[in-house]
Design a protein around this motif. Sequence first.
Motif, PDB file in Angstrom:
ATOM      1  N   PHE A  90       0.783  -1.277  -0.124  1.00  0.00           N
ATOM      2  CA  PHE A  90      -0.065  -0.020  -0.212  1.00  0.00           C
ATOM      3  C   PHE A  90       0.626   1.368   0.051  1.00  0.00           C
ATOM      4  CE2 PHE A  90      -1.857   3.563   2.545  1.00  0.00           C
ATOM      5  CZ  PHE A  90      -2.924   3.549   1.516  1.00  0.00           C
ATOM      6  N   LYS A  91       2.062   1.316   0.694  1.00  0.00           N
ATOM      7  CA  LYS A  91       2.869   2.600   0.980  1.00  0.00           C
ATOM      8  C   LYS A  91       3.148   3.053  -0.567  1.00  0.00           C
ATOM      9  CE  LYS A  91       7.498   1.000   1.643  1.00  0.00           C
ATOM     10  NZ  LYS A  91       7.438  -0.572   1.270  1.00  0.00           N
ATOM     11  N   ALA A 143      -0.424   4.733  -2.337  1.00  0.00           N
ATOM     12  CA  ALA A 143      -0.828   5.840  -1.532  1.00  0.00           C
ATOM     13  C   ALA A 143      -0.504   7.328  -2.289  1.00  0.00           C
ATOM     14  CB  ALA A 143      -0.374   5.833  -0.075  1.00  0.00           C
ATOM     15  N   LEU A 147      -9.355   0.962   1.070  1.00  0.00           N
ATOM     16  CA  LEU A 147      -8.281   1.356   2.054  1.00  0.00           C
ATOM     17  C   LEU A 147      -8.629   0.751   3.606  1.00  0.00           C
ATOM     18  CD1 LEU A 147      -6.101   3.562   2.831  1.00  0.00           C
ATOM     19  CD2 LEU A 147      -7.786   5.219   3.083  1.00  0.00           C
ATOM     20  N   TYR A 169      -6.163  -2.472   5.968  1.00  0.00           N
ATOM     21  CA  TYR A 169      -5.595  -2.515   6.995  1.00  0.00           C
ATOM     22  C   TYR A 169      -6.490  -3.366   7.906  1.00  0.00           C
ATOM     23  CZ  TYR A 169      -2.010   0.733   5.593  1.00  0.00           C
ATOM     24  OH  TYR A 169      -0.885   1.323   5.029  1.00  0.00           O
ATOM     25  N   ARG A 175      -7.455  -6.224   9.947  1.00  0.00           N
ATOM     26  CA  ARG A 175      -7.074  -7.544  10.663  1.00  0.00           C
ATOM     27  C   ARG A 175      -8.170  -8.211  11.269  1.00  0.00           C
ATOM     28  NH1 ARG A 175      -3.122  -3.140   9.988  1.00  0.00           N
ATOM     29  NH2 ARG A 175      -1.045  -4.239  10.121  1.00  0.00           N
ATOM     30  N   ARG A 186     -14.730  -7.157   8.869  1.00  0.00           N
ATOM     31  CA  ARG A 186     -15.099  -6.037   9.247  1.00  0.00           C
ATOM     32  C   ARG A 186     -15.225  -5.237   7.908  1.00  0.00           C
ATOM     33  NH1 ARG A 186     -15.831  -3.445  13.735  1.00  0.00           N
ATOM     34  NH2 ARG A 186     -15.009  -1.333  12.958  1.00  0.00           N
ATOM     35  N   ALA A 213     -18.786  -6.261   6.667  1.00  0.00           N
ATOM     36  CA  ALA A 213     -19.721  -5.480   7.001  1.00  0.00           C
ATOM     37  C   ALA A 213     -19.926  -4.197   6.765  1.00  0.00           C
ATOM     38  CB  ALA A 213     -19.450  -5.697   8.793  1.00  0.00           C
ATOM     39  N   LEU A 214     -18.619  -3.445   6.504  1.00  0.00           N
ATOM     40  CA  LEU A 214     -18.916  -2.090   6.162  1.00  0.00           C
ATOM     41  C   LEU A 214     -19.375  -2.105   4.606  1.00  0.00           C
ATOM     42  CD1 LEU A 214     -17.948   0.785   6.881  1.00  0.00           C
ATOM     43  CD2 LEU A 214     -15.668   0.364   5.764  1.00  0.00           C
TER      44      LEU A 214
END
Lengths: 228, 228
Positions: free
Chosen positions: B111-112, B115, B171, B175, B177, B183, B186-187
Amino acid sequence: MDDAKQVSRGEQTRALILATAMRLFEERGYDRTTMRAIAQEAGVSTGNAYYYFASKEHLVQGFYDRIAAEHAAAARAVLATETGLAERIRGVLLAWLDVAAPYHRFATQFFKNAADPDSPLSPFSEESRGPREAAVALHREVLAGAGVKAAPELADQLPRLLWLHQMGLVLFWVYDRSPDCARSRALAARTAPLIARAVAASRYRVLRPLVRELTDLLDDFLTPGRRR
Amino acid sequence: MDDAKQVSRGEQTRALILATAMRLFEERGYDRTTMRAIAQEAGVSTGNAYYYFASKEHLVQGFYDRIAAEHAAAARAVLATETGLAERIRGVLLAWLDVAAPYHRFATQFFKNAADPDSPLSPFSEESRGPREAAVALHREVLAGAGVKAAPELADQLPRLLWLHQMGLVLFWVYDRSPDCARSRALAARTAPLIARAVAASRYRVLRPLVRELTDLLDDFLTPGRRR
């Protein structure tokens, strides 16, 4: 008297170490700067540097604290005089861009360390709670002093939502190459009235289901500690 | 016949080099993996590897292209059967999370590099135009096949806005975990009905000034080439 002087001298040394670290991070990069080099450049012993900052991460936390304090101070004038919500949001965001301007180059090279939410340097981390809550409190004041009110069920999360918007602006700013970050300033100025309108609209009866769903989502995803 | 076989063998070699590169990027890190090592592991000459991919950046572009194609294929079933906007948005986002799942570890360490919007690897870069426009086209289809319609002035930018939402989810996912990225799922599931509601609400007369301001903002900040 002596105690006060002592504190003040300590604060001076602390500020000197912090300023030196920021300069070296920018010149050499965060990863390649050691605590020993920072101490040497600042003219203090390495042990002394560690007395004030237990690690490089703590230095960055110190930096966050300072930016947050400077931002709160810079936002004072706007919050004391403006009553329009759009003007208050815009003023507070522009104040942040002003305060952060000297660190723009540092921010760019540093961002890769802060992008990971598990890093202590992330604005979402447990370690960043202090400056984060200070920023949320500032946005709470932005809302409290404005004529426009949000829907009651949204009011609780709204300061945090404004803070999240600020983080979006920070992400945009980190990579903004326009002269004097003019595009970031334009984005702050343009999104502020939009948010103010949306806040006012949140009271419309017809939007109530949308507002309720949004509030539930924010409760679940945005509030640390309330996480499922 | 011979030509077709040639193309197919070429495609196989290309896919092999790409798969090898992804594996090495994950095992050794993107920065520390050389084209020579990729060629060696794939059992081709370095010159041959460079014939298919002019640089490591081109390999990542190839990876983006493949993910975009796999995503479009995985989204087919949802787009062919669902007519509700919330269901279509959710299905397409979950399809992306499914397709991307095998690359989650790679994405975190990678990712870095992506970005920075000035990097060719950024989803906002000129070089990423192909997969980006493919994703925008997919979201255009999500909207076109749904019963709910947006305000006419917003319709033009809405597929791009859905794509931006997808980038936000990416994004978050990078990240994430939680086990199996629960999650992130769910989002996606929770934001989809919220967006569908907001799209429907964009037609309310009382929200017209807000929609117009948002459309202007998107025109200025989100549409490459139209930038001021």
